[in-house]
Write a protein that holds these residues in place. Sequence first.
Motif, PDB file in Angstrom:
ATOM      1  N   ALA A   1       0.700  -1.279   0.014  1.00 51.11           N
ATOM      2  CA  ALA A   1      -0.223   0.139   0.160  1.00 51.11           C
ATOM      3  C   ALA A   1       1.107   1.288  -0.108  1.00 51.11           C
ATOM      4  CB  ALA A   1      -0.994  -0.310   0.904  1.00 51.11           C
ATOM      5  N   ARG A   2       2.279   0.893   1.145  1.00 50.64           N
ATOM      6  CA  ARG A   2       3.137   2.300   0.598  1.00 50.64           C
ATOM      7  C   ARG A   2       3.429   2.801  -0.610  1.00 50.64           C
ATOM      8  NH1 ARG A   2       6.369   3.139   5.876  1.00 50.64           N
ATOM      9  NH2 ARG A   2       4.892   3.789   6.329  1.00 50.64           N
ATOM     10  N   ILE A   3       3.524   1.638  -1.094  1.00 48.76           N
ATOM     11  CA  ILE A   3       4.651   1.982  -2.210  1.00 48.76           C
ATOM     12  C   ILE A   3       3.437   2.758  -3.878  1.00 48.76           C
ATOM     13  CG2 ILE A   3       5.793   0.678  -4.496  1.00 48.76           C
ATOM     14  CD1 ILE A   3       6.590  -1.286  -1.857  1.00 48.76           C
ATOM     15  N   MET A   4       2.174   1.621  -3.404  1.00 46.44           N
ATOM     16  CA  MET A   4       1.365   2.402  -4.328  1.00 46.44           C
ATOM     17  C   MET A   4       0.412   3.354  -4.208  1.00 46.44           C
ATOM     18  SD  MET A   4      -1.584  -1.528  -4.305  1.00 46.44           S
ATOM     19  CE  MET A   4      -2.776  -0.419  -4.910  1.00 46.44           C
ATOM     20  N   ILE A   5       0.372   4.158  -2.554  1.00 44.00           N
ATOM     21  CA  ILE A   5       0.091   4.950  -2.225  1.00 44.00           C
ATOM     22  C   ILE A   5       1.301   6.442  -3.011  1.00 44.00           C
ATOM     23  CG2 ILE A   5       0.013   7.085  -0.845  1.00 44.00           C
ATOM     24  CD1 ILE A   5      -1.739   4.613   0.965  1.00 44.00           C
ATOM     25  N   ARG A   6       2.483   5.856  -2.545  1.00 44.79           N
ATOM     26  CA  ARG A   6       3.494   6.760  -3.269  1.00 44.79           C
ATOM     27  C   ARG A   6       3.869   7.500  -4.536  1.00 44.79           C
ATOM     28  NH1 ARG A   6       8.667   4.372  -2.598  1.00 44.79           N
ATOM     29  NH2 ARG A   6       8.568   4.086  -0.371  1.00 44.79           N
TER      30      ARG A   6
ATOM     31  N   GLN B   1      -3.805  15.685  -7.858  1.00 48.97           N
ATOM     32  CA  GLN B   1      -3.681  16.710  -7.223  1.00 48.97           C
ATOM     33  C   GLN B   1      -4.792  16.748  -6.388  1.00 48.97           C
ATOM     34  OE1 GLN B   1      -4.824  19.113 -10.865  1.00 48.97           O
ATOM     35  NE2 GLN B   1      -3.163  18.786 -12.130  1.00 48.97           N
ATOM     36  N   CYS B   2      -5.649  15.891  -6.340  1.00 44.12           N
ATOM     37  CA  CYS B   2      -6.761  15.470  -4.645  1.00 44.12           C
ATOM     38  C   CYS B   2      -6.722  14.467  -4.418  1.00 44.12           C
ATOM     39  CB  CYS B   2      -8.120  16.485  -5.082  1.00 44.12           C
ATOM     40  SG  CYS B   2      -9.214  15.549  -6.262  1.00 44.12           S
ATOM     41  N   VAL B   3      -6.916  14.310  -3.125  1.00 46.16           N
ATOM     42  CA  VAL B   3      -7.345  13.277  -1.901  1.00 46.16           C
ATOM     43  C   VAL B   3      -7.992  12.221  -2.995  1.00 46.16           C
ATOM     44  CG1 VAL B   3      -8.392  12.145  -0.398  1.00 46.16           C
ATOM     45  CG2 VAL B   3      -6.725  14.468   0.339  1.00 46.16           C
ATOM     46  N   GLN B   4      -9.706  12.719  -3.453  1.00 47.58           N
ATOM     47  CA  GLN B   4     -10.564  11.885  -4.097  1.00 47.58           C
ATOM     48  C   GLN B   4      -9.377  11.139  -5.316  1.00 47.58           C
ATOM     49  OE1 GLN B   4     -13.876  13.988  -5.751  1.00 47.58           O
ATOM     50  NE2 GLN B   4     -14.969  12.490  -6.480  1.00 47.58           N
ATOM     51  N   THR B   5      -9.119  11.718  -6.356  1.00 48.05           N
ATOM     52  CA  THR B   5      -8.214  11.127  -7.492  1.00 48.05           C
ATOM     53  C   THR B   5      -7.126   9.996  -6.890  1.00 48.05           C
ATOM     54  OG1 THR B   5      -8.298  13.586  -8.597  1.00 48.05           O
ATOM     55  CG2 THR B   5      -6.917  11.644  -9.616  1.00 48.05           C
ATOM     56  N   LEU B   6      -6.852  10.677  -6.134  1.00 44.22           N
ATOM     57  CA  LEU B   6      -5.761   9.314  -5.612  1.00 44.22           C
ATOM     58  C   LEU B   6      -6.612   8.166  -4.921  1.00 44.22           C
ATOM     59  CD1 LEU B   6      -2.885   8.819  -4.303  1.00 44.22           C
ATOM     60  CD2 LEU B   6      -3.741  10.010  -2.287  1.00 44.22           C
ATOM     61  N   CYS B   7      -7.378   8.387  -4.426  1.00 44.10           N
ATOM     62  CA  CYS B   7      -8.207   7.103  -3.666  1.00 44.10           C
ATOM     63  C   CYS B   7      -8.859   7.113  -5.008  1.00 44.10           C
ATOM     64  CB  CYS B   7      -8.799   7.511  -2.861  1.00 44.10           C
ATOM     65  SG  CYS B   7      -8.682   8.475  -1.235  1.00 44.10           S
ATOM     66  N   GLN B   8      -9.096   7.302  -5.927  1.00 39.90           N
ATOM     67  CA  GLN B   8     -10.020   5.995  -7.660  1.00 39.90           C
ATOM     68  C   GLN B   8      -8.593   5.505  -8.148  1.00 39.90           C
ATOM     69  OE1 GLN B   8     -12.195   9.689  -8.608  1.00 39.90           O
ATOM     70  NE2 GLN B   8     -13.569   9.047  -7.881  1.00 39.90           N
ATOM     71  N   ARG B   9      -7.743   6.527  -8.232  1.00 40.57           N
ATOM     72  CA  ARG B   9      -6.488   5.521  -8.313  1.00 40.57           C
ATOM     73  C   ARG B   9      -6.307   4.382  -7.843  1.00 40.57           C
ATOM     74  NH1 ARG B   9      -3.412   8.920 -12.493  1.00 40.57           N
ATOM     75  NH2 ARG B   9      -4.138  10.943 -12.308  1.00 40.57           N
TER      76      ARG B   9
ATOM     77  N   ARG C   1     -14.663   3.886   3.150  1.00 43.56           N
ATOM     78  CA  ARG C   1     -13.633   4.364   4.292  1.00 43.56           C
ATOM     79  C   ARG C   1     -13.213   5.656   4.014  1.00 43.56           C
ATOM     80  NH1 ARG C   1      -8.865   1.295   7.718  1.00 43.56           N
ATOM     81  NH2 ARG C   1      -8.648   2.741   9.311  1.00 43.56           N
ATOM     82  N   VAL C   2     -12.636   6.259   2.712  1.00 45.99           N
ATOM     83  CA  VAL C   2     -11.812   6.947   2.630  1.00 45.99           C
ATOM     84  C   VAL C   2     -12.443   8.757   1.667  1.00 45.99           C
ATOM     85  CG1 VAL C   2     -10.141   5.650   2.362  1.00 45.99           C
ATOM     86  CG2 VAL C   2     -11.071   6.388   0.089  1.00 45.99           C
ATOM     87  N   GLU C   3     -13.550   8.195   1.854  1.00 48.97           N
ATOM     88  CA  GLU C   3     -14.489   9.294   0.877  1.00 48.97           C
ATOM     89  C   GLU C   3     -15.127   9.692   1.763  1.00 48.97           C
ATOM     90  OE1 GLU C   3     -18.877   9.184  -1.087  1.00 48.97           O
ATOM     91  OE2 GLU C   3     -18.683   8.069   0.498  1.00 48.97           O
TER      92      GLU C   3
END
Length: 86
Positions: free
Chosen positions: A41-46, A53-61, A78-80
């Motif tokens: 997960a940490r690598i995926m997030i990085r 550019q925003c939390v929503q886009t990050l979570c959807q990716r 959970r992240v919504e």
Amino acid sequence: LHDKAIETSPAMTTPIVTVSITPDDLLEIEQALVPHVGPVARIMIRRAHRKSQCVQTLCQRLAKGVTEENERQQFLQRVEILWQTS
């Protein structure tokens, strides 16, 4: 809590609100993602953070990396809150 920037696109008349991603957001996202993908997960997030550019886009990716549909939906639910409260 979040710094907001408003952008407008020449093709769009509706402003797009982008919310910067904080370290606390990243930690919460990681905690939500680990049960579904494990320590990767940490690598995926990085990697996804660099393209988002925003939390929503990050979570959807990131959700695209969760293979099981029901787990993907659990992660997104959970992240919504992160992008709805900003």
